[in-house]
Design an enzyme around this catalytic site. Structure first.
Site, short mmCIF file in Angstrom:
data_model
loop_
_atom_site.label_atom_id
_atom_site.label_comp_id
_atom_site.label_asym_id
_atom_site.label_seq_id
_atom_site.Cartn_x
_atom_site.Cartn_y
_atom_site.Cartn_z
N ASP A 67 0.71 -1.15 0.06
CA ASP A 67 -0.06 -0.17 0.12
C ASP A 67 0.84 1.23 0.12
O ASP A 67 2.10 1.38 0.13
CB ASP A 67 -1.03 0.01 0.89
CG ASP A 67 -0.45 -0.52 2.65
OD1 ASP A 67 0.96 -0.48 2.68
OD2 ASP A 67 -1.02 -1.09 3.35
N ASN A 136 -7.97 -2.93 14.08
CA ASN A 136 -9.49 -3.37 13.69
C ASN A 136 -9.55 -4.60 12.79
O ASN A 136 -10.42 -4.83 12.07
CB ASN A 136 -10.06 -2.03 12.91
CG ASN A 136 -9.31 -1.71 11.75
OD1 ASN A 136 -8.46 -2.35 11.48
ND2 ASN A 136 -9.91 -0.50 11.18
#
Ligand code: F6R
Length: 243
Positions: A67, A136
């Protein structure tokens, strides 16, 4: 899924580096999928040490990073390109032209995604994908959602990720709000996956990834369906796992 328990961050890093060492030794022209963040720094340091000792050769390696923040130039100290250059590429004999990170400056978002997917397929896919785990449950910047995204895409970052990443920026306002990320499909198509997890703040996410139900609300849970995943996690990260 193979789960290897490590004592602490250092032990996790050494064990993970040894798996990458084995991969490079067995296939010197491997395509490595790489990650940034706090988790892999120790692993990269260990790999650099092996290189400096003459035990590891990166000259035929290709790397494809997961990313990149949208809008950050490669020489921006917070860009993932800069991170990789600093923490690994400039310290080993990898051919810089064979290191790929999404182009954060490409103005055409769809083109940036398409180009990156083409690079992945042109290189023949990923032999070993290294992953960190978000608190998360995200992998890459595949954030919790309603569906598993397929190819490279541009995502708005969640508040929890902005909060977790603000430590690297002067202020929270400076954290980019969007990032390019390899999709779940590209990650799942890697031949082998290595996940490194350290610290008590990852314990809940690790438990959900390994023992929870498979849901895009915990993107990493899809790794349960991959045939060759090794998780190296330290004791703090494993503290919530059922025996
Ligand atoms: C980084 C990446 C992220 C991180 C994750 C964990 O390239 O893809 O998914 O792996 O946010 O970050 P750290 O390791 O900083 O806790």
């Amino acid at each position: 899924m193979i789960i290897i328990r490590a004592k602490d961050y250092q032990d996790m890093s050494r064990k993970a580096a040894n798996i990458i060492f084995a991969q490079i030794t067995m296939k010197p022209d491997s395509v490595l999928g790489l990650a940034t963040g706090s988790s892999p720094v120790g692993t990269y340091n260990q790999l650099i040490e092996y290189y400096q000792n003459g035990d590891l050769d990166f000259s035929n390696i290709t790397s494809i990073n997961l990313d990149e923040y949208q809008g950050l130039a490669p020489d921006n100290e917070q860009s993932y390109r800069y991170f990789m250059d600093t923490h690994l590429f400039h310290q080993v004999n990898i051919d810089k032209a064979r290191t790929f990170v999404p182009d954060g400056l490409e103005a055409d978002t769809e083109k940036a995604c398409r180009d990156y997917d083409q690079i992945i397929s042109h290189e023949g896919g990923i032999d070993l994908q290294l992953l960190g785990l978000g608190r998360n449950g995200h992998i890459g910047f595949n954030e919790p959602g309603e569906a598993f995204e397929k190819g490279t895409h541009c995502v708005p970052l969640t508040e929890s990720t902005i909060e977790a990443n603000k430590r690297f920026f002067a202020s929270e306002a400076d954290v980019p709000r969007h990032a390019y990320t390899m999709g779940i499909q590209s990650i799942m198509q890697a031949k082998k996956i290595l996940v490194i997890v350290s610290g008590a703040d990852k314990a809940e996410a690790l438990k959900e990834m390994v023992q929870g139900s498979i849901t895009p609300k915990i993107p990493a849970s899809i790794l349960q369906l991959h045939h060759d995943v090794t998780v190296v996690a330290d004791e703090a990260a494993m503290s919530k796992m059922a025996e």
